[in-house]
Structures are given as C-alpha cells and as structure tokens.
Design a protein around this motif. Structure first.
Motif, PDB file in Angstrom:
ATOM      1  N   LYS A  80      52.430  36.650  30.655  1.00 63.26           N
ATOM      2  CA  LYS A  80      51.722  36.445  31.923  1.00 63.26           C
ATOM      3  C   LYS A  80      52.388  37.220  33.056  1.00 63.26           C
ATOM      4  O   LYS A  80      51.708  37.824  33.895  1.00 63.26           O
ATOM      5  N   ARG A  81      53.724  37.248  33.030  1.00 63.47           N
ATOM      6  CA  ARG A  81      54.436  37.931  34.102  1.00 63.47           C
ATOM      7  C   ARG A  81      54.227  39.437  34.048  1.00 63.47           C
ATOM      8  O   ARG A  81      53.885  40.062  35.057  1.00 63.47           O
ATOM      9  N   TYR A  82      54.428  40.018  32.864  1.00 60.12           N
ATOM     10  CA  TYR A  82      54.445  41.480  32.798  1.00 60.12           C
ATOM     11  C   TYR A  82      53.079  42.088  32.479  1.00 60.12           C
ATOM     12  O   TYR A  82      52.911  43.305  32.635  1.00 60.12           O
ATOM     13  N   ASN A 107      50.605  40.638  34.126  1.00 64.50           N
ATOM     14  CA  ASN A 107      49.997  40.256  35.414  1.00 64.50           C
ATOM     15  C   ASN A 107      48.722  39.443  35.202  1.00 64.50           C
ATOM     16  O   ASN A 107      47.640  39.804  35.660  1.00 64.50           O
ATOM     17  N   TRP A 108      48.921  38.319  34.488  1.00 66.02           N
ATOM     18  CA  TRP A 108      47.781  37.425  34.249  1.00 66.02           C
ATOM     19  C   TRP A 108      48.217  35.967  34.331  1.00 66.02           C
ATOM     20  O   TRP A 108      49.245  35.615  33.757  1.00 66.02           O
ATOM     21  N   ARG A 161      47.556  47.534  30.613  1.00 67.40           N
ATOM     22  CA  ARG A 161      48.118  46.197  30.364  1.00 67.40           C
ATOM     23  C   ARG A 161      47.789  45.747  28.932  1.00 67.40           C
ATOM     24  O   ARG A 161      47.072  44.779  28.718  1.00 67.40           O
ATOM     25  N   ASP A 177      41.953  46.505  30.498  1.00 69.86           N
ATOM     26  CA  ASP A 177      42.793  47.304  31.388  1.00 69.86           C
ATOM     27  C   ASP A 177      43.754  48.100  30.511  1.00 69.86           C
ATOM     28  O   ASP A 177      44.667  47.525  29.906  1.00 69.86           O
ATOM     29  N   ARG A 231      40.656  43.130  31.813  1.00 70.09           N
ATOM     30  CA  ARG A 231      41.743  42.164  31.607  1.00 70.09           C
ATOM     31  C   ARG A 231      42.845  42.738  30.720  1.00 70.09           C
ATOM     32  O   ARG A 231      42.629  43.683  29.951  1.00 70.09           O
ATOM     33  N   HIS A 235      45.851  36.902  37.776  1.00 67.13           N
ATOM     34  CA  HIS A 235      46.201  37.613  39.006  1.00 67.13           C
ATOM     35  C   HIS A 235      46.694  36.619  40.044  1.00 67.13           C
ATOM     36  O   HIS A 235      46.142  35.562  40.232  1.00 67.13           O
ATOM     37  N   ARG A 254      63.611  43.007  32.875  1.00 65.37           N
ATOM     38  CA  ARG A 254      62.525  43.344  31.949  1.00 65.37           C
ATOM     39  C   ARG A 254      62.883  43.078  30.490  1.00 65.37           C
ATOM     40  O   ARG A 254      62.100  43.417  29.594  1.00 65.37           O
TER      41      ARG A 254
END
Length: 764
Positions: free
Chosen positions: A757-759, A761-762, A621, A618, A529, A764, A735
C-alpha cells in the motif's frame, strides 16, 4: 459485440458475467493448462536441441590456412570449453610422481613382461592429490600415456591386477607391454556409499552426482576435475620430456573416454587421443546421467567440434560396447534424492560414424585426414582392441607393430586398498569444492567491484552490466517474446468485490503465459490502479492464491484478499509443476544455456507488456509478491525486469550458496530431489543479497516466518543484513524491509500488505 464491450468497459459500465475481457478473444483451451504449459516448453526445447548443430556455426570462426592460424582461430572456443567444464584452477607444480611405499611394502606391487607396476600419487591442486598406478617399462618409453578407466573400473582392472574386465580390455597393461610409460588415475565411481550428510540424510546419488551438484554451483564439474588430474600428469610428462623426449597421449573408456577427449581438446601438448566407449552425437546429453551435464555445451559444441580442437593432432575413436547405466543406485527408506533420469547405452554404429565424418572435414582441411581414425569394433566389442591400440601407437610414432598380449602381471604384494583409496579421492574432491564455496564471497566481491553506489542514479547505470551477465550467463537469455500477444480470456470468478478472468498470452512457438486477472468491481471510468502480481510456489496454481473459496495452508488466498482491498491482481502460472516432468526442463535446457527461469522471464515480459496496455493499470505501479518458488521468482525476475516497481520475497530468502551446497546442514538442498536448483557458477557471481541489491532503488521486502523450515532465521538475517546496508549506503533504507512473524512457511500478509500500500500508493 466486441466494440460494444470495449465501449462499456471504458465507460466503467459493468460487463455481463459471461463475457470475456474487451479486446481479447474467448479462451477456449480446456484441460490442465499448467501441464500444457510444461509440455509446450518441452516442445520448444526439443526443437532448439534438434536445431543446435545448425546453429553452432555462429560460435566458430575457423581459419584453415595453417596449423598456427587454425590454433589461434579456435582458441576462444577452447577457452570456453575449459570454462564450462570448470577446468579453470591453477594446478600445483611438482617435479616427480610420488611412489607409495612404507616399511611393510615397496611401491612395486606387481611385475609384468617388460614393465613394473607402482602405486603412485601426484598433486593436482593444493590439498588434492590423484592416486593410481604407474606402469613403468624397461628402458626409455615409446610414449607417455595417461590411461583413464570408466568410473566403475579401478586402475587395477586396467592393469590386469583385479577381476572385472576381460584381458583383452586391459589396455593399460597392453600399452605398457608395448613400451609405454602409463599412468592410471582413480576415477570417482557411481556407487552411493558416501553420498549424503551423515546423521541427517543419506542419498542414493552416485558419488559423481554428489560432487557434481556442489561443484556446479561453484562453476566446476567433476569431469573438469578429472581433466585437471590428467593434465597434471601431462605437466609431469612435459617436464620429463626435457630429459628424454617421448610423445604424450591420453586414452580412456566410458567416463575415462570423456575425460581423455576433453583433455586432448584443451591441451595441445597431447600428441594423440584415444576415445573409447564415449564418442557419439551429444544433442541428447540431458538424457544421460546428470553428472555429465555441462552448462551450454550443446549450444556451442558437438562431438565433432570438440574433435576439431584436437585437429590436426591425432584422434582415435573406438566404437565398442559403451558402459551401461540404467539410472542411479536404487532408492530405499534410508537413501533417496538422486536425479532419477540418466542412462547410458551403446549408440548405433551409424550415429558414431556420422559424427566422426563431421569431424573428418576439419582434419581434411588441415591436410591431416590420416590423423583421425575410426575403429569399429561393434556393439558388443570390448574397449582397447588391438586395432585401436595399434592406431594409437602409430599416432605416437611407434616403430614396431603391436605386440601380442603377454601374461598377466604377477603381484609382489596386495598394494593399496581400493575402497580406501576411492574414499580418499572422493573426500579430496568434496573438500576442495567446499573450500571453493568458502572462498566464494571473495570471488563475488571481485565480480561486483565495478559498481558505483554513490547515488541511486549511478547505481542504476553501473548495475546494468550485472543484470545482463546474470541473465545471459547464469539464467540463460531467450530472445524477447516473438509471437503476437493474441490475448484470450474467460470469466472464472464473479464475487461481490471482484471478477476473475483466466488469461492466456502467446510468447514463443509452443510457449504461452497463463494466469488469472482479478479486477475490483469498484474501478471507476478512466481509473488506473496499481497491480500486484501474486506468485504461487512449487507445484502450485494461480487458483491457489486467487480463488477466495480455497484457503490453502500456504497462501490463504492472498491474491483474492488484495483484490478485495482494491488492487488489480494478476496470478501467473509458473511452470514448476509436474514433479520430474518440469525438472527435466532444466536438464534439457542447461546444455543449451537455458534454464527454467529463461522461460519464466519471457512469460513475465509478455505478461507485463499486456498488463501495461490495459486501461485500468498504472504501468508505473506494478509490484511482485511471491512465496516459496514464487519467492525464488521474486529474486530472479523483478531484479532483471525494470517494469516491476517493487518485489516481496516470502518463504525463500536465504544464504543461497549455503542452501545449495552445504554438506553439514539439515537445510541443505544437497541430499534432496530438487536437482532443479542448480545454477552454474552461481556461488562465484551472485548470492541473494546481490540479487535483492539489483532491485535498488526500487523497494524490496522479505517476509520471514520464524518456523519456516526453508532456512534458519540466522541465515536469512545474515544475508538480508547485506542488502539493508546496501540500501542504507545509498540513503534509501526506508525502501527495504524484513518482517519476522511467528509462523511457518506461509503468507502472513500484514507488514507486506502495508508495504504494498505504501510503495504502490494505494489507496490514494
């Protein structure tokens, strides 16, 4: 047991609540871990300071084969000394010292046996003149000498025109009696009369500290300014020597001894230097008044090393009673904000003698041992003794012995008002420094002229130079963590949605990283994550952001909220806690080319290394989100550490140069106690937009409350607009973001959460 725990963890089977994390030892440390962290960094710095004399050899490559070869071999060291004391500006050319007179009074304010005393001034920079006295002998001068008083002595005291020091210490007039042409400049004193922002806040900062603070940000120092004033006088002496040749010398006591010493080291035109009430081992510079603090000095230069820049020219060191400073002027209801530590006392004679003997080695290897003289007057002796003055006169080739002191000079008229003159000199240095601040955007533009923003890839390639420079020269770089990680953990929270573990990791001897890891309970086997590193602010603790039961006014347990939303969260302890205990880390670090963020960067390097090794993380991220001093961290850590995928600065983004140097704004740090904000030459090299640009092409965001008293909206918007344009020029404007909200200095947690959450990526 550990093998079983690892197996259960990798299978996604919940661990028993009392267990520590797999592949970690139990954390058994007790007590205040934040205080232990600060103490450990102090121990590290104590050790580095003690080792500095042995470590300096790497900076020096002396060639003693001839005076010419020697001068060439130390030129780089001389230039570095010039830079770190800020004696870097071109001086104003002039052909004569101005005699101050008007229709009411002649420039001659007094006469003594064989000399006259004039009120004078001479240019230093455009807009800055130095005022003082000139003692003019009858006939051709034996030598031309700049005599520099201690900060709390006026030129009149050294000339025998004002009370305050005994006749035996009035060495300006003694030198004039012996045929020397003497210039005595006005040195900024240690009073606090004009230190502050009238109508907003006055301070108990000594005048020297008030000037030092703004000058430090501009890559200057008050000692550098005063050295420049001395060297401007030497410029005039040098021109006069084209008419009538006479040796050039400098002599000073206390702060004047410091300025004389550095002037002699920087300018080979000076034939002889007398240093009184200053020379001693300098490793504990951080315990002296902050206006003496010089970035990276102790790392490269001891007193003997600076003396080696004078060799083979003459140096006279007089050990006598040093100026006594017990701290800044006392604070009261109207005045506060001075750096509280900083004292001056007379060092033991053995310490001075030992440092002189280190310097003597260089003089001996240049066949100039007789050019270094130590005069030991004793702990209670006054400066400017007969022995010291006789040694100086011998050094400049005077033929006759030192004359017995004559009668005090007789005044012709009152001369300049001493307080008004001091105020003019104070204003001159303040105004000059503020002009440098106004010009600093041009200097930054010149500095950043090498980058290429044609594509994000080209920017990444050409920006590495700037990351290295900022880390090495402004923050101060330590080696990468040297100790094994040795992770230790223990369970601290067990909530319905996550567990929390205290984590300690070793970084360097005596230095560790500490924080709280929050792990969502719905982690699936093999799932990796994103991580959000949530950073507290000044005097904060990771519990302030991570404990779901603590609804702190500033943080609103935002780390716990993010963990409840499924992020892996890490809340580090940063070492800006303990009030002046942590601020003294800056004081001890600066002379070693280190700062608080030198350690914070290393702690984050180690933390990232550990996080990336965890099976639930991860490594691509990992984001950063900090408030206040945590926002300062957001500006100084993720831009330099590429393992952070994004950065969010809350409650700190600013026009930082204005924030640290303004003498007009109520938002300024200048009159406040936060002397830990000082970063050498920051204004000429970088501002917050430049730091946030270094995040590109990674995402960057600012969270700004309209009622946050850290800065006005206009300052924030002005600085952020530069970064918004920068991202736009690279076609990645999506960005970069700023969210304004109607609130104070706090985490808002709305637009920033969406940004995460956007950058990251959560989900998914």
């Amino acid at each position: 047991m550990r093998i079983r725990a690892i197996a259960l963890f990798l299978l996604g089977i919940p661990l028993l609540a009392q267990e520590n994390l797999p592949v970690t030892a139990p954390l058994t440390m007790t007590g205040d871990l934040a205080a232990a962290m600060v103490n450990g960094i102090h121990h590290f710095l104590d050790r580095e300071t003690a080792a500095a004399p042995q470590n300096r050899a790497r900076f020096w490559h002396r060639d003693y084969t001839s005076p010419e070869a020697y001068a060439k071999s130390v030129e780089a060291n001389r230039e570095r000394l010039r830079i770190i004391i800020g004696a870097v500006d071109a001086r104003a050319p002039f052909h004569a010292v101005s005699l101050l007179s008007d229709t009411n009074a002649d420039s001659v304010i007094a006469k003594g046996p064989g000399y006259r005393i004039h009120a004078v001034r001479w240019p230093v920079f455009d807009g800055v003149t130095m005022e003082g006295l000139m003692l003019e002998p009858q006939g051709a001068p034996v030598a031309r000498v700049v005599v520099i008083p201690d900060a709390d002595w006026s030129p009149e005291m050294l000339a025998g025109l004002a009370p305050g020091i005994p006749p035996g210490a009035q060495f300006a007039r003694r030198l004039a009696e012996n045929g020397c042409l003497v210039l005595v400049p006005t040195i900024i004193n240690r009073e606090d009369t004009w230190s502050g922002i009238p109508g907003i806040r006055m301070t108990n900062q000594p005048h020297r500290e008030w000037i030092y603070r703004m000058a430090f940000e501009a890559g200057r120092q008050i000692v550098g300014y005063e050295v420049q004033a001395i060297l401007a006088a030497v410029d005039w002496f040098d021109r006069e020597n084209a008419k009538t040749r006479a040796p050039i010398a400098v002599a000073g006591y206390g702060e004047g001894g410091l300025s004389a010493f550095y002037s002699g080291a920087l300018d080979p035109r000076i034939d002889a230097t007398l240093v009184s009430g200053y020379f001693q081992p300098r490793e504990e510079l951080w315990k002296e008044p902050i206006y003496r603090e010089i970035w990276s000095l102790v790392r490269e230069f001891g007193e003997a090393d600076i003396a080696s820049l004078i060799a083979p020219r003459a140096l006279v060191v007089e050990h006598c009673r040093f100026p006594v400073v017990t701290g800044p002027p006392p604070q009261n209801n109207e005045r506060r904000g001075a750096t509280p530590n900083g004292t001056l006392t007379t060092p033991p004679a053995d310490a001075v003698r030992g440092e002189v003997e280190k310097a003597r080695l260089h003089f001996e290897r240049l066949d100039a041992a007789d050019r270094l003289t130590l005069v030991e007057g004793g702990d209670e002796a006054q400066p400017g003794s007969d022995k010291a003055l006789a040694a100086l006169l011998r050094a400049v080739g005077a033929k006759r012995p030192l004359r017995t002191a004559g009668a005090l000079p007789e005044r012709a008229h009152s001369g300049p008002n001493i307080e008004d003159r001091m105020h003019r000199q104070f204003d001159a240095w303040v105004n000059y420094t503020q002009r440098l601040i106004r010009e600093s955007p041009k200097r930054r533009q010149e500095f950043w002229s090498k980058f290429d923003t044609s594509t994000p890839a080209r920017w990444k390639q050409t920006s590495d130079f700037y990351r290295d420079y900022i880390w090495d020269q402004i923050i101060g770089r330590l080696p990468a963590p040297t100790l094994p990680m040795n992770p230790r953990t223990r369970l601290i929270y067990d909530t319905p949605k996550f567990r929390g573990y205290e984590v300690v990791l070793d970084v360097w001897p005596d230095v560790f990283a500490y924080g709280i890891l929050l792990l969502p309970k719905d982690l699936k086997p093999g799932e990796r994550r994103p991580v959000v590193v949530c950073q507290h602010g000044l005097e904060g603790r990771p519990q302030d952001v991570a404990d779901p039961k603590i609804d702190n006014l500033y943080y609103h347990h935002y780390a716990a909220t993010l963990a409840e939303q499924g992020f892996v969260v890490y809340a580090p302890q940063n070492p800006y806690i303990g009030q002046d205990r942590f601020r003294l880390l800056q004081r001890e670090g600066h002379p070693l080319n280190l700062s608080l963020f030198s350690f914070i960067l290393g702690q984050h390097q180690r933390t990232l290394e550990w996080l990336k090794s965890q099976p639930f993380v991860d490594p691509q991220r990992i984001g950063f989100y900090g408030l206040s001093y945590g926002g300062k961290t957001a500006m100084r850590v993720p831009p330099l550490l590429g393992d952070y995928a994004l950065s969010i600065c809350a409650g700190d983004y600013n026009e930082w140069v204005w924030k640290t140097t303004s003498i007009e704004s109520s938002y300024s740090y200048m009159p406040l106690q936060e002397y830990d904000m000082l970063e050498f030459d920051f204004a000429n090299k970088v501002n917050y937009s430049d730091l946030s640009n270094l995040m590109a092409p990674r995402p960057f965001m600012v969270e700004r409350g309209h009622r946050d008293t850290v800065a006005p909206d206009e300052w924030v918007a002005y600085e952020f607009a530069k970064t918004r344009l920068f991202y736009s020029q690279m076609k990645i404007e999506d960005r970069v973001a700023i969210e304004y909200f109607d609130g104070p200095h706090t985490i808002n947690g709305k637009g920033t959460f969406e940004f995460l959450k956007r950058y990251l990526n959560w989900p998914h």
